[in-house]
Design an enzyme around this catalytic site. Structure first.
Site, short mmCIF file in Angstrom:
data_model
loop_
_atom_site.label_atom_id
_atom_site.label_comp_id
_atom_site.label_asym_id
_atom_site.label_seq_id
_atom_site.Cartn_x
_atom_site.Cartn_y
_atom_site.Cartn_z
N HIS A 33 92.11 21.46 43.57
CA HIS A 33 92.10 22.83 44.06
C HIS A 33 91.92 22.82 45.27
O HIS A 33 92.70 23.67 46.21
CB HIS A 33 91.23 24.57 43.03
CG HIS A 33 92.28 24.38 41.66
ND1 HIS A 33 91.47 23.38 40.18
CD2 HIS A 33 93.54 24.78 41.40
CE1 HIS A 33 92.11 23.40 40.04
NE2 HIS A 33 93.23 25.15 39.99
N ASP A 36 102.38 20.99 39.86
CA ASP A 36 101.06 21.65 39.34
C ASP A 36 101.39 22.63 40.74
O ASP A 36 102.52 22.52 41.46
CB ASP A 36 99.89 21.47 39.41
CG ASP A 36 99.11 21.95 38.77
OD1 ASP A 36 98.51 23.16 38.75
OD2 ASP A 36 97.64 21.46 38.39
#
Length: 438
Positions: free
Chosen positions: A266, A339
Site C-alpha cells: 500500500h 490489486d
C-alpha cells in the site's frame, strides 16, 4: 424481514474492490472530467477473426459481448468505488472524482463492470441500507448498458471485515488455519457467502492464498491461513468450495505470492527474491489448489520478483508473471484482477494512465480501483484505437468477466434478504470454529 425480490433482468452495466488487501484509505481525488468516457455509440461489427467467441448464437455472456460497443467493452474491465449510502444520494466525493453526484449517476455515466463496497466510502451503515444500495446500483446499470453490474466486497473476516457488525463475526484465516480442519474453512466461507448474497453482493475478494513465511510481514500476517504451503493450499481450496456452495464468486489473492515481504505494497514496492524453484515450492501451491477448485478470479500482487521477471515491474504489470506463470504454467483461464491501482506499489514506476494499459498488456482482465477512472479509461481506449492493445485482447477480458457474471447469477434476477443475517445456523458455525481455535 421478508425476502425482497428484484425482478430486473440484468442485461445492463458493469464491479470494484479497494486495495485487495483492503487496508489503505482512498487516495486523493483526481481532477474531475467534464465528459463521460463511455458513449452510446454502437461498435462496428466484429469479424470472426477479431472476436471468435462473441457469436450472437452463443452463451448469454457471448451474446452480451457481441452487442456491446468498444467503449462499453473497455468499461467492463473497470471495478470502481462509489461514495455514499444510497444509490440516489449526492456526494461531493463522487462530484470531484466522476463529475456526477450520486452512485447511480456514476454507474450510468461510466458503465463499469463492477463496484466494490467500502465502509470508508460510506457504503456500509446497516443491512437494509446495503441491500437497498446494491439494488439501486444494479438498477442503474440496467438502465444504461448491455451488461449487468457485479458488486463485490473485501470480506475476509478477521482483520479485513468491510461489513463489520452487519454480518456474523467469524474467525480470520490464521485462526481457521490453527484448527487444522479444512471443513472449518469451507463452512465459514459458505456462511460468509450466504450473508453476502442476502445483501445483494455477488463477489468476495477472498480467500487470501498467500503463505505467510515472513514473520515481519506488515500486510498479510493473520490474513493468511498459515506458513505451511501444503496446509494453506488445502484451506484455500476448501474456502473456494464454500463460497461456491453459497453461489458467490471468490478471488484468490495475491499472485504470485505476498507472504515473504517486509514492505506493505500500500505504501511501497516490496521485492521478493524467491527463485522459480522456491516460488513453485513456497508460493504456488495455494494458487494451484484454488485453480483446481475452479476459483473464479485471482488477484495480482504489487510485488517485484526479479527472478521471475527481471524487468523490475511489479507482478500486476508483468506479462511473464500474469500470462507466463498464471495463464500458461498454472493453466488458469478465469478472471485476473489487479490489486487496487491506487496503491503505491503499482504507482512507483509509471503514471496512472500507463499503469492501466500495462496491466491489460500483462494479462489482467479486471482493473481494480484506478485512482483516476477517466484517465485510466481513456488510456486503455486510446491504446486500442492506436493498435497497442488489440480489440481481440479487450474481448477476451470482457468475455471472461461476463462469463463469471453469468456463472454466478449476476444477470439476475437477484433477491436480497437483509433480515437473514446473523442466523442461528451461522452463529453456530462461528462458535464452533472459535472454540476449535482455543
Amino acid at each position: 424481514m421478508p425476502r425482497i425480490r428484484h425482478g430486473v433482468v440484468m442485461l445492463a452495466a458493469l464491479l470494484v474492490t479497494g486495495c485487495s488487501s483492503g487496508i489503505g484509505a482512498a487516495s486523493p481525488a483526481p481532477s474531475p472530467r467534464a465528459s463521460a468516457p463511455v458513449s452510446p455509440v454502437a461498435s462496428p461489427s466484429l469479424s470472426p477473426s477479431s472476436a471468435p467467441s462473441a457469436r450472437p448464437s452463443g452463451s448469454l455472456a457471448e451474446r452480451t459481448l457481441a452487442a456491446m460497443s468498444l467503449r462499453d467493452k473497455v468499461a467492463q474491465l473497470f471495478t470502481i468505488v462509489v461514495w455514499g449510502q444510497k444509490a440516489g444520494a449526492a456526494s461531493k466525493e463522487n462530484e470531484a472524482r466522476y463529475g456526477v453526484a450520486t452512485p447511480a449517476q456514476v454507474v450510468e455515466k461510466f458503465r463499469p463492470g463492477g463496484v466494490i463496497l467500502f465502509d470508508w466510502a460510506g457504503n456500509v451503515s446497516g443491512a437494509g441500507q446495503v441491500a437497498a444500495l446494491t439494488t439501486g446500483l444494479r438498477e442503474a446499470a440496467a438502465r444504461s448498458g448491455e451488461a449487468p453490474l457485479m458488486i463485490g466486497v473485501d470480506q475476509e473476516n478477521g482483520l479485513v471485515s468491510r461489513l463489520k457488525s452487519l454480518v456474523t463475526k467469524f474467525p480470520g484465516a490464521s485462526e481457521i488455519g490453527e484448527t487444522g480442519k479444512t471443513g472449518n474453512a469451507r463452512d465459514v466461507a459458505r456462511a460468509t457467502g450466504e450473508e453476502l448474497r442476502d445483501l445483494g453482493i455477488s463477489l468476495d475478494f477472498a480467500p487470501v492464498a498467500d503463505v505467510n513465511i515472513n514473520p515481519r510481514n506488515p500486510v498479510i500476517g493473520p490474513r493468511a491461513y498459515g506458513s505451511d504451503p501444503g496446509k494453506v493450499a488445502a484451506m484455500v481450496g476448501a474456502a473456494v468450495d464454500g463460497f461456491h456452495a453459497a453461489g458467490v464468486a471468490s478471488v484468490a489473492k495475491h499472485f504470485p505470492g505476498h507472504g515473504d515481504t517486509s514492505v506493505d505494497s500500500h505504501t511501497g514496492l516490496p521485492v521478493i527474491t524467491h527463485s522459480k524453484t522456491q516460488w513453485r515450492k513456497l508460493d504456488a501451491p495455494p494458487f494451484r489448489a484454488a485453480i483446481a477448485h475452479d476459483v473464479d478470479a485471482i488477484m495480482s500482487a504489487h510485488v517485484v520478483m526479479p527472478k521471475l521477471d527481471p524487468s523490475g515491474d511489479p507482478a500486476t504489470l508483468s506479462h511473464r508473471i500474469l500470462t507466463g506463470l498464471l495463464r500458461q504454467e498454472l493453466g488458469f483461464d478465469g478472471v485476473i484482477s489487479t490489486d487496487a491501482l491506487d496503491m503505491a506499489g503499482v504507482r512507483k514506476k509509471y503514471g496512472d494512465a500507463e499503469v492501466a494499459v500495462r496491466a491489460v498488456l500483462a494479462g489482467a482482465d479486471m482493473l481494480l480501483m484506478p485512482p483516476n477512472l477517466p484517465k485510466a479509461y481513456d488510456a486503455v481506449l486510446d491504446a486500442v484505437k492506436s493498435g497497442r492493445i488489440s480489440e481481440r485482447r479487450i474481448d477476451e477480458s470482457a468475455l471472461r468477466i461476463l462469463r463469471l457474471k453469468e456463472k454466478r447469477g449476476v444477470f439476475g434476477p437477484i433477491s436480497t434478504d437483509p433480515g437473514a443475517l446473523k442466523s442461528a445456523a451461522h452463529r453456530k458455525v462461528a462458535e464452533r470454529v472459535f472454540a476449535a481455535v482455543r
